[in-house]
Design a protein around this motif. Structure first.
Motif, mmCIF file in Angstrom:
data_model
loop_
_atom_site.group_PDB
_atom_site.id
_atom_site.type_symbol
_atom_site.label_atom_id
_atom_site.label_comp_id
_atom_site.label_asym_id
_atom_site.label_seq_id
_atom_site.Cartn_x
_atom_site.Cartn_y
_atom_site.Cartn_z
ATOM 1 N N GLN A 245 -15.601 21.527 0.056
ATOM 2 C CA GLN A 245 -16.083 20.186 -0.253
ATOM 3 C C GLN A 245 -15.137 19.076 0.203
ATOM 4 O O GLN A 245 -15.594 18.019 0.649
ATOM 5 C CB GLN A 245 -16.351 20.064 -1.758
ATOM 6 C CG GLN A 245 -17.136 18.824 -2.156
ATOM 7 C CD GLN A 245 -18.519 18.789 -1.525
ATOM 8 O OE1 GLN A 245 -19.238 19.789 -1.535
ATOM 9 N NE2 GLN A 245 -18.893 17.641 -0.970
ATOM 10 N N ASP A 249 -16.361 15.761 2.233
ATOM 11 C CA ASP A 249 -16.150 14.409 1.707
ATOM 12 C C ASP A 249 -15.398 13.543 2.706
ATOM 13 O O ASP A 249 -15.701 12.352 2.876
ATOM 14 C CB ASP A 249 -15.373 14.475 0.387
ATOM 15 C CG ASP A 249 -16.172 15.137 -0.727
ATOM 16 O OD1 ASP A 249 -17.415 15.201 -0.613
ATOM 17 O OD2 ASP A 249 -15.548 15.602 -1.704
ATOM 18 N N ASP A 250 -14.414 14.130 3.385
ATOM 19 C CA ASP A 250 -13.631 13.366 4.358
ATOM 20 C C ASP A 250 -14.502 12.917 5.529
ATOM 21 O O ASP A 250 -14.422 11.762 5.965
ATOM 22 C CB ASP A 250 -12.467 14.218 4.864
ATOM 23 C CG ASP A 250 -11.644 13.494 5.917
ATOM 24 O OD1 ASP A 250 -11.022 12.462 5.589
ATOM 25 O OD2 ASP A 250 -11.636 13.945 7.081
ATOM 26 N N LEU A 252 -17.803 12.565 5.575
ATOM 27 C CA LEU A 252 -18.795 11.590 5.121
ATOM 28 C C LEU A 252 -18.165 10.221 4.870
ATOM 29 O O LEU A 252 -18.808 9.184 5.058
ATOM 30 C CB LEU A 252 -19.472 12.090 3.843
ATOM 31 C CG LEU A 252 -20.360 13.332 3.989
ATOM 32 C CD1 LEU A 252 -20.909 13.747 2.628
ATOM 33 C CD2 LEU A 252 -21.506 13.074 4.962
ATOM 34 N N THR A 253 -16.894 10.221 4.464
ATOM 35 C CA THR A 253 -16.217 8.955 4.156
ATOM 36 C C THR A 253 -15.589 8.320 5.391
ATOM 37 O O THR A 253 -15.716 7.109 5.622
ATOM 38 C CB THR A 253 -15.122 9.181 3.096
ATOM 39 O OG1 THR A 253 -15.717 9.738 1.920
ATOM 40 C CG2 THR A 253 -14.429 7.867 2.745
ATOM 41 N N ASN A 254 -14.930 9.149 6.204
ATOM 42 C CA ASN A 254 -14.127 8.618 7.311
ATOM 43 C C ASN A 254 -14.711 8.885 8.690
ATOM 44 O O ASN A 254 -14.158 8.422 9.686
ATOM 45 C CB ASN A 254 -12.713 9.212 7.241
ATOM 46 C CG ASN A 254 -12.035 8.915 5.922
ATOM 47 O OD1 ASN A 254 -12.017 7.768 5.472
ATOM 48 N ND2 ASN A 254 -11.487 9.940 5.279
#
Length: 301
Positions: A245, A249-250, A252-254
């Motif tokens: 995960q 998350d990285d 999707l965020t960056n």
């Protein structure tokens, strides 16, 4: 499978400092993500022999399962799993869903195993996105043989046995589907049949919520619903098992760090073709499966 520069990631010209070939600019061909990465090792006979030794029977990659114990014991007897242990967080379906994804993204029909092939001239018969083109193919217009003549926006699906099966030629029992590889084993055949059935139920749902909707519009909406659910499963169910995960998350965020297609034209990197084969190591020595159909011929059991 695409083979590059012997066992390196780059061609001989790149390895010797010559000008690299142009970057892939056409959607539909394979390409490279790390275009300036040097080869891991030169393509010598010694390197080839070492790689062959890795995969030999009894070699370091051999799980040494006691196949003579039989398929049931290999599942139920913990003493037979001391070396080749089950993954405590992966169900059997994770492995074959991964195979299904690969068939939805890549299909190299031209490269020959053992012969170096430049990825930028190797055509990918699949679209490099998760759009289920391995299921939908050319749609009712392009591949009408996949669809039900009585309701042409629904897929054909058989139920000659106790459970749903892929539609098959009545003479040779070859599956009539968008990608023949999805009949390589019983598990992936069942998964493909599940998507056929899901789409058909989505058609029913769209029609029930939109009385009188034209068939073409109903098909497009049902296809979109099916693909959305498929992509949700990839993001929320499959990828957390494979990359974790925090990585998801990285991204999707960056955003992406390494995969940057030129001209925004997507392609499948050959590095993916190589590394994704780790999935072969996830296959268990035996599986407990419910037969999909009551017939003697069909997909491999």
């Amino acid at each position: 499978m695409v083979v590059l520069g012997g066992f390196g990631l780059l061609s001989t010209a790149q390895a010797t400092g010559a000008a690299p070939p142009p970057d892939p600019a056409l959607t539909g061909n394979f390409g490279r993500m790390f275009r300036n990465l040097p080869p891991f090792a030169p393509p010598t006979d010694a390197v080839r022999d070492a790689l062959m030794d890795l995969g030999r029977p009894g070699g370091i990659m051999d799980a040494n399962d006691d196949l003579a114990a039989g398929p049931v014991a290999l599942i139920t007897d913990p003493n037979l799993q001391l070396i080749n242990r089950n993954n405590p967080t992966h169900t059997a379906g994770v492995t074959f869903f991964g195979q299904f994804l690969d068939h939805d993204m890549t299909f190299d029909q031209r490269s020959r195993l053992g012969f170096p092939t430049q990825p930028i001239i190797s055509q990918n018969a699949r679209t490099p996105i998760f759009d289920l083109d391995s299921v939908y193919a050319g749609g009712p217009g392009g591949n009408p043989e996949l669809y039900d003549p009585a309701d042409p926006i629904k897929f054909l699906i058989e139920s000659g046995g106790q459970y749903e099966d892929l539609p098959r030629d009545p003479i040779n029992h070859v599956a009539i589907i968008g990608d023949p590889r999805n009949d390589e084993n019983m598990m992936i055949a069942g998964m493909h049949a599940a998507f056929l059935l899901f789409h058909n139920h989505a058609v029913d749902l769209v029609r029930s919520e939109n009385p009188g909707i034209p068939d073409n519009d109903a098909y497009v909406q049902a296809q979109r619903l099916t693909v959305w659910h498929y992509e949700w499963m990839i993001l929320h169910e499959f990828l957390p098992h494979i990359v974790g995960q925090p990585v998801i998350d990285d991204v999707l965020t960056n955003g992406r760090h390494f995969y940057n297609p030129l001209h925004n034209e997507a392609f499948i990197p050959v590095e993916y073709q190589i590394t994704y084969r780790f999935g072969h190591s996830m296959v268990r020595p035996s599986y407990r499966a419910v037969p999909m159909y009551a017939r003697t011929k069909g997909s491999t059991q």
